[in-house]
Design a protein around this motif. Structure first.
Motif, PDB file in Angstrom:
ATOM      1  N   LYS A 174      -2.822 -11.295  -7.839  1.00 33.95           N
ATOM      2  CA  LYS A 174      -3.901 -12.121  -8.507  1.00 33.95           C
ATOM      3  C   LYS A 174      -5.010 -12.420  -7.472  1.00 33.95           C
ATOM      4  O   LYS A 174      -6.058 -13.081  -7.996  1.00 33.95           O
ATOM      5  N   THR A 175      -4.557 -12.354  -6.099  1.00 30.74           N
ATOM      6  CA  THR A 175      -5.618 -12.960  -5.020  1.00 30.74           C
ATOM      7  C   THR A 175      -6.974 -12.260  -5.078  1.00 30.74           C
ATOM      8  O   THR A 175      -6.910 -10.917  -5.073  1.00 30.74           O
ATOM      9  N   PRO A 176      -8.067 -12.649  -5.244  1.00 25.15           N
ATOM     10  CA  PRO A 176      -9.258 -12.116  -5.278  1.00 25.15           C
ATOM     11  C   PRO A 176      -9.514 -11.382  -3.940  1.00 25.15           C
ATOM     12  O   PRO A 176      -9.073 -11.692  -2.903  1.00 25.15           O
ATOM     13  N   TYR A 177      -9.973 -10.039  -4.118  1.00 22.11           N
ATOM     14  CA  TYR A 177     -10.277  -9.198  -2.786  1.00 22.11           C
ATOM     15  C   TYR A 177     -11.749  -8.862  -3.136  1.00 22.11           C
ATOM     16  O   TYR A 177     -12.376  -8.758  -4.256  1.00 22.11           O
ATOM     17  N   GLN A 178     -12.466  -8.077  -2.086  1.00 17.19           N
ATOM     18  CA  GLN A 178     -13.579  -7.475  -2.323  1.00 17.19           C
ATOM     19  C   GLN A 178     -13.433  -5.819  -1.908  1.00 17.19           C
ATOM     20  O   GLN A 178     -14.146  -5.157  -2.648  1.00 17.19           O
ATOM     21  N   VAL A 179     -12.559  -5.589  -1.285  1.00 18.81           N
ATOM     22  CA  VAL A 179     -12.510  -4.030  -1.031  1.00 18.81           C
ATOM     23  C   VAL A 179     -10.760  -3.753  -1.002  1.00 18.81           C
ATOM     24  O   VAL A 179     -10.118  -4.382  -0.484  1.00 18.81           O
ATOM     25  N   MET A 180     -10.406  -2.590  -1.686  1.00 17.63           N
ATOM     26  CA  MET A 180      -9.230  -2.181  -1.690  1.00 17.63           C
ATOM     27  C   MET A 180      -9.588  -0.385  -1.207  1.00 17.63           C
ATOM     28  O   MET A 180     -10.233   0.082  -1.623  1.00 17.63           O
ATOM     29  N   PHE A 181      -8.749  -0.041  -0.197  1.00 15.08           N
ATOM     30  CA  PHE A 181      -8.722   0.952   0.484  1.00 15.08           C
ATOM     31  C   PHE A 181      -7.378   1.522   1.063  1.00 15.08           C
ATOM     32  O   PHE A 181      -6.792   0.999   1.772  1.00 15.08           O
ATOM     33  N   GLY A 182      -7.273   3.022   0.749  1.00 14.71           N
ATOM     34  CA  GLY A 182      -5.939   3.625   1.214  1.00 14.71           C
ATOM     35  C   GLY A 182      -5.237   4.605   0.261  1.00 14.71           C
ATOM     36  O   GLY A 182      -5.683   4.486  -0.920  1.00 14.71           O
ATOM     37  N   PRO A 183      -4.321   5.243   0.828  1.00 16.26           N
ATOM     38  CA  PRO A 183      -3.454   6.293  -0.011  1.00 16.26           C
ATOM     39  C   PRO A 183      -2.772   5.737  -0.920  1.00 16.26           C
ATOM     40  O   PRO A 183      -2.035   4.387  -1.043  1.00 16.26           O
ATOM     41  N   ASP A 184      -2.537   6.380  -2.181  1.00 17.87           N
ATOM     42  CA  ASP A 184      -1.519   5.723  -3.224  1.00 17.87           C
ATOM     43  C   ASP A 184      -1.278   7.050  -4.052  1.00 17.87           C
ATOM     44  O   ASP A 184      -1.922   8.205  -4.330  1.00 17.87           O
ATOM     45  N   ARG A 185       0.236   7.204  -4.105  1.00 14.09           N
ATOM     46  CA  ARG A 185       0.776   8.583  -4.863  1.00 14.09           C
ATOM     47  C   ARG A 185       1.893   8.215  -5.763  1.00 14.09           C
ATOM     48  O   ARG A 185       2.777   7.611  -5.293  1.00 14.09           O
ATOM     49  N   CYS A 186       1.883   8.540  -6.892  1.00  8.40           N
ATOM     50  CA  CYS A 186       2.854   8.375  -7.981  1.00  8.40           C
ATOM     51  C   CYS A 186       2.806   9.382  -9.062  1.00  8.40           C
ATOM     52  O   CYS A 186       1.484   9.065  -9.775  1.00  8.40           O
ATOM     53  N   GLY A 187       3.700  10.227  -9.423  1.00 11.55           N
ATOM     54  CA  GLY A 187       3.289  11.108 -10.632  1.00 11.55           C
ATOM     55  C   GLY A 187       1.967  11.979 -10.539  1.00 11.55           C
ATOM     56  O   GLY A 187       1.684  12.708  -9.459  1.00 11.55           O
ATOM     57  N   SER A 188       1.353  11.814 -11.489  1.00 13.13           N
ATOM     58  CA  SER A 188       0.089  12.684 -11.422  1.00 13.13           C
ATOM     59  C   SER A 188      -1.166  12.076 -10.410  1.00 13.13           C
ATOM     60  O   SER A 188      -2.196  12.570 -10.165  1.00 13.13           O
ATOM     61  N   THR A 189      -0.907  10.705  -9.878  1.00  7.60           N
ATOM     62  CA  THR A 189      -1.813  10.034  -8.879  1.00  7.60           C
ATOM     63  C   THR A 189      -1.566  10.681  -7.576  1.00  7.60           C
ATOM     64  O   THR A 189      -0.580  10.327  -6.948  1.00  7.60           O
ATOM     65  N   ASN A 190      -2.691  10.940  -6.876  1.00  7.05           N
ATOM     66  CA  ASN A 190      -2.508  11.385  -5.507  1.00  7.05           C
ATOM     67  C   ASN A 190      -3.859  11.314  -5.025  1.00  7.05           C
ATOM     68  O   ASN A 190      -4.660  12.380  -5.197  1.00  7.05           O
ATOM     69  N   LYS A 191      -4.318  10.242  -4.409  1.00  8.04           N
ATOM     70  CA  LYS A 191      -5.602  10.025  -3.987  1.00  8.04           C
ATOM     71  C   LYS A 191      -5.731   9.030  -2.780  1.00  8.04           C
ATOM     72  O   LYS A 191      -4.743   8.026  -2.989  1.00  8.04           O
TER      73      LYS A 191
END
Length: 583
Positions: A174-191
């Motif tokens: 829940k902490t506010p952020y400005q940018v999220m960046f980096g790899p993520d992979r699970c099931g059909s998600t791969n990016k």
């Protein structure tokens, strides 16, 4: 009743887990043996360079996880609610700073490591001073090493807003952020994620702008270098291992969804299509409303070729199919019960040289064929085109001219859930200099990457040999030593993955999913049977009016003969079905 259900669940879970544990023995043996062989390889690698801290003079934040890292980083003890809000998880995942256990590229080089599978992890580090990116280039760069692979989990970081929540509360999702960046992979998600969080000046609400068409994440056991560059000319770059894999403008509608700026005009929601609007482009020809008299719909599409002639060597007296000469009557065939045995038919080999059987002329297209008559269509003289509502000025329009100007950033953090452990992060750079980030990459990543690739190549023969090794503890052994703990861990892991991706959870833990499914069916069967039993027990039997009359000898013989006849017919039918399926 309750005890019976509990016992059934326990037996089913134990059996399914035992089968799953035995089936996965080879996989776990491979993983443990592989780690051992890699560690031995690392010990023998005297050619690996020795770690020396890099001095980044222009960085806002640069982390190599030296001995004083705990003075900057703080693991979160916050609670995290699930999407339904029913359950709460603590960030119990452990963090450690240590050297790689897989393909170590630089001796003494340590990184921040995720230590637990199927757990929520959160850790953050505050900047000495808030980062103001107004009118400047922003560069975010860090290394990721998925030492246990990456099948389901994230390895992205967040640049946290310099807000009151950052300084007064524990870091969480829940902490506010400005940018999220980096790899993520699970099931059909791969990016590789790149998300910018922007405030809507009309509503005051924040919106997440997701990059479209990002590159795939790297899941190798060697290090990967991820670089994000945000430029003041409102363009961006995403690099992986120093190669630009995605770039473009913040204002291009194909790069982010939703876009940074809403449309200037929208369709009028109050506009209605006029009743006399004609949007049919074609209409039936009024001058050809009836079928022509000479149109014959009975003519077939194809007819026998009138010019075809039967070949001289065609033998109409010879059969195309003959009994199989190699077929043999089954030994248990009974002609009285099974009927006369007839061998299967096969193609006549004599017909391979010339035609056999009744000759028919080949079919050709029928020149008189016209098919079913359909009234011709012509362009509609009243056609006005597709109707669409008129455009009006968008009342929610605003223009964000500088998406690159982020709000002040006060910290960096990792807030992750992953099914793999030993994910290592290193050489985290946040600053304004592309040149300095490239120099850091050349001095750290490029050096270790060459050594890691060589270690990986040298380890391949050992990985092949380790397939036959049986020294590491197997899943079956873990189950037999402590079945209760083993089952609890498997079910808990399945539950956590199921919440994120149900399909992937079933694929990853098929034996656990099967046990739960069978247990559910068993419970329903027991409950249904109990209900029927209770209903049946309450029904009353009809009053007996007297003893039934005994059957006479003649009636008994007749009934016995009918039963015997039916049994013989049923046996004969079964044998015939068996012979037919065998052929």
């Amino acid at each position: 009743m309750r005890g019976l259900i509990s016992y059934s669940l326990y037996v089913l879970a134990v059996c399914a887990a035992a089968r799953g544990a035995a089936a996965q023995d080879n996989v776990v043996d491979m993983e443990i043996t592989t780690s051992s062989s890699i560690e031995a390889q690392a010990t023998d690698s005297a050619s690996a360079p020795v770690f020396s801290p890099y001095v980044a003079t222009e960085a806002v934040f640069f982390e190599q996880f030296t001995d004083d890292w705990e003075s900057r980083w703080k693991a979160s003890s916050a609670k995290k609610e699930t999407g339904s809000g029913d359950d709460v998880f603590s960030y119990v995942g452990r963090w450690s700073v240590e050297e790689p256990i897989v393909f170590p590229g630089i001796q003494g080089d340590k990184g921040l490591v995720v230590k637990d599978r199927a757990a929520h992890h959160a850790i953050s580090a505050k900047f000495p001073e808030p980062l103001d990116n107004t009118g400047k280039t922003l560069v975010v760069q860090y290394e990721v090493k998925t030492q246990d692979g990456l099948e389901c989990g994230g390895a992205y970081l967040k640049l946290l807003s310099d807000s009151d929540e950052l300084h007064s509360e524990e870091f969480s999702d829940k902490t506010p952020y400005q940018v999220m960046f980096g790899p993520d992979r699970c099931g059909s998600t791969n990016k590789v994620h790149f998300i910018v969080r922007r405030k809507n000046p009309k509503t005051g609400e924040y919106e997440e702008k997701h990059m479209i068409g990002g590159p795939h994440s790297a899941s190798t056991k060697t290090s990967s270098l991820y670089t994000l560059i945000i430029k003041p000319d409102q363009t961006f770059e995403v690099r992986v291992n120093s190669e630009v894999l995605k770039s473009g403008s913040f204002f291009d509608a194909l790069n982010f969804a939703p876009g940074f700026n809403p449309p200037l005009e929208i369709e009028d929601p109050d506009d209605v299509k006029p009743a006399d609007w004609v949007d049919d482009a074609m209409i039936p020809d009024p001058e050809q409303s009836t079928k022509p008299e000479d149109w014959d719909e009975t003519e077939p599409r194809e007819i026998p070729d009138p010019d075809a002639v039967k070949p001289e060597d065609w033998d109409e007296d010879m059969e195309e199919l003959i009994p199989d000469p190699d077929a043999e009557k089954p030994e248990d065939w009974d002609d009285e019960e099974d009927g006369e045995w007839i061998p299967a038919l096969v193609s006549n080999p004599a017909c391979e040289e010339h035609g056999c059987g009744k000759w028919t002329a080949p079919l050709i297209p029928n020149p008189l064929y016209k098919g079913k008559w359909v009234q011709p269509r012509i362009p509609n003289p009243d056609y006005k085109g597709p109707w669409s509502p008129r455009k009006i000025p968008n009342p929610d329009y605003f223009e964000d001219k500088t998406p690159s100007d982020l709000e002040p950033i006060g910290a960096i953090g990792f807030e992750l859930w992953t099914m793999q452990k030993d994910i290592l992060f290193d050489n985290i750079y946040v600053g304004h200099s592309i040149e300095e980030a490239e120099k850091i990459g050349n001095a750290t990543f490029a050096v270790k990457y060459q050594v890691e690739r060589k270690l990986e190549a040298d380890a391949k023969p050992k990985l092949e040999e380790s397939k036959e090794a049986d020294e590491a503890p197997s899943m079956w052994k873990l189950f037999t030593e402590d079945p209760v703990t083993f089952l609890a861990e498997r079910i808990n892991a399945f539950y956590l993955v199921f919440q994120e991706d149900p399909i992937y959870a079933v694929k990853m833990f098929p034996e656990t999913a099967a046990a739960i499914g069978v247990a559910g069916v068993t419970i329903l069967s027991i409950l249904f049977g109990t209900i029927l039993f209770l209903i049946g027990g309450q029904s009353t039997e009809p009053a007996k009016t007297g003893k039934p009359a005994k059957a006479t000898k003649t009636e008994k013989e007749g009934a016995s003969a009918e039963a015997t006849s039916a049994s013989v017919q049923e046996t004969s039918a079964k044998k015939r079905a068996t012979r037919s399926s065998a052929e």
